[in-house]
Design a protein around this motif. Structure first.
Motif, short mmCIF file in Angstrom:
data_model
loop_
_atom_site.label_atom_id
_atom_site.label_comp_id
_atom_site.label_asym_id
_atom_site.label_seq_id
_atom_site.Cartn_x
_atom_site.Cartn_y
_atom_site.Cartn_z
N GLU A 25 4.42 13.02 6.25
CA GLU A 25 5.11 12.90 7.54
C GLU A 25 5.48 11.45 7.79
O GLU A 25 4.69 10.54 7.56
CB GLU A 25 4.21 13.39 8.68
CG GLU A 25 4.06 14.88 8.74
CD GLU A 25 5.31 15.58 9.25
OE1 GLU A 25 5.97 15.06 10.16
OE2 GLU A 25 5.60 16.66 8.73
N GLU A 27 7.18 8.60 10.61
CA GLU A 27 7.35 8.37 12.04
C GLU A 27 8.83 8.13 12.32
O GLU A 27 9.46 7.29 11.69
CB GLU A 27 6.56 7.15 12.48
CG GLU A 27 5.07 7.28 12.31
CD GLU A 27 4.35 6.01 12.68
OE1 GLU A 27 4.78 5.31 13.62
OE2 GLU A 27 3.37 5.70 12.00
N ASP A 29 11.41 7.23 15.46
CA ASP A 29 11.45 6.79 16.85
C ASP A 29 12.60 5.82 17.07
O ASP A 29 13.15 5.28 16.10
CB ASP A 29 10.14 6.10 17.23
CG ASP A 29 9.80 6.28 18.70
OD1 ASP A 29 10.64 6.80 19.46
OD2 ASP A 29 8.68 5.91 19.08
N LYS A 40 9.44 5.10 9.75
CA LYS A 40 8.30 4.39 9.16
C LYS A 40 7.43 5.36 8.39
O LYS A 40 7.43 6.55 8.65
CB LYS A 40 7.43 3.75 10.26
CG LYS A 40 8.10 2.66 11.03
CD LYS A 40 7.14 2.11 12.07
CE LYS A 40 7.80 1.08 12.94
NZ LYS A 40 6.92 0.64 14.01
N GLY A 41 6.67 4.84 7.45
CA GLY A 41 5.74 5.66 6.68
C GLY A 41 6.36 6.29 5.45
O GLY A 41 5.87 7.29 4.95
N GLN A 133 12.40 17.00 7.61
CA GLN A 133 11.62 16.67 8.79
C GLN A 133 12.55 16.50 9.97
O GLN A 133 13.62 15.92 9.82
CB GLN A 133 10.80 15.41 8.54
CG GLN A 133 9.80 15.62 7.41
CD GLN A 133 8.94 14.40 7.21
OE1 GLN A 133 8.68 13.64 8.11
NE2 GLN A 133 8.49 14.21 5.98
N LYS A 135 13.05 15.84 14.39
CA LYS A 135 12.48 15.36 15.65
C LYS A 135 13.61 15.22 16.66
O LYS A 135 14.72 14.86 16.31
CB LYS A 135 11.78 14.02 15.44
CG LYS A 135 11.04 13.54 16.68
CD LYS A 135 10.16 12.36 16.39
CE LYS A 135 9.37 11.98 17.65
NZ LYS A 135 8.50 10.86 17.40
#
Length: 139
Positions: A25, A27, A29, A40-41, A133, A135
């Motif tokens: 997963e 991040e 934002d 990120k990540g 993914q 969001k």
């Protein structure tokens, strides 16, 4: 007796590696000033491949999709055009036009995506396509 202990230890190491906190997963934002989207990540191998192939526009088109969820008078949603920049261990999506206040944006990315998570593999629920993914961010 030795074989049973060896088997038990192997099972313990396998289960510990499956449930360790090494998920894929990332991040997603807004930046502090809401002018770009930050990812990120991302794994080091993925960042390296991204940096090597960043000049290929056809690859970039499918990596990150941003959709403005505010419907216009025709009832359609708008794709947000922009470019991808890699800086250190962070990937940025910078739109051609600034993000509008009060709008929601649906972000879909295949960065760090895989065919299945560890839990899916243990459940034998491996798909035939990459699972992106997603969001929704509100500005």
């Amino acid at each position: 007796m030795f074989n049973k202990i060896t088997f038990l230890l192997c099972c313990c190491f396998f289960l510990a590696s499956c449930f360790s906190k090494n998920e894929s997963e990332i991040e997603i934002d807004f930046s502090a000033d809401s002018t770009k989207i930050i990812f990120k990540g991302i794994g080091e191998a993925n960042l390296y491949q991204l940096q090597q192939r960043l000049a290929n526009d056809s690859l970039n088109a499918g990596l990150v999709n941003v959709v403005d969820l505010v419907e216009d008078h025709l009832g359609s949603e708008k794709m947000v055009a922009g470019k991808i920049i890699v800086d250190g261990g962070v990937v940025y999506f910078i739109p051609e036009r600034p993000f509008e206040k009060g709008h929601s944006y649906w972000i879909t990315t295949v960065l760090n995506a895989s065919f299945a998570t560890k839990q899916d593999i243990l459940k034998s629920d491996v798909g035939h396509s990459v699972k992106p993914q997603e969001k929704i961010l509100k500005r």
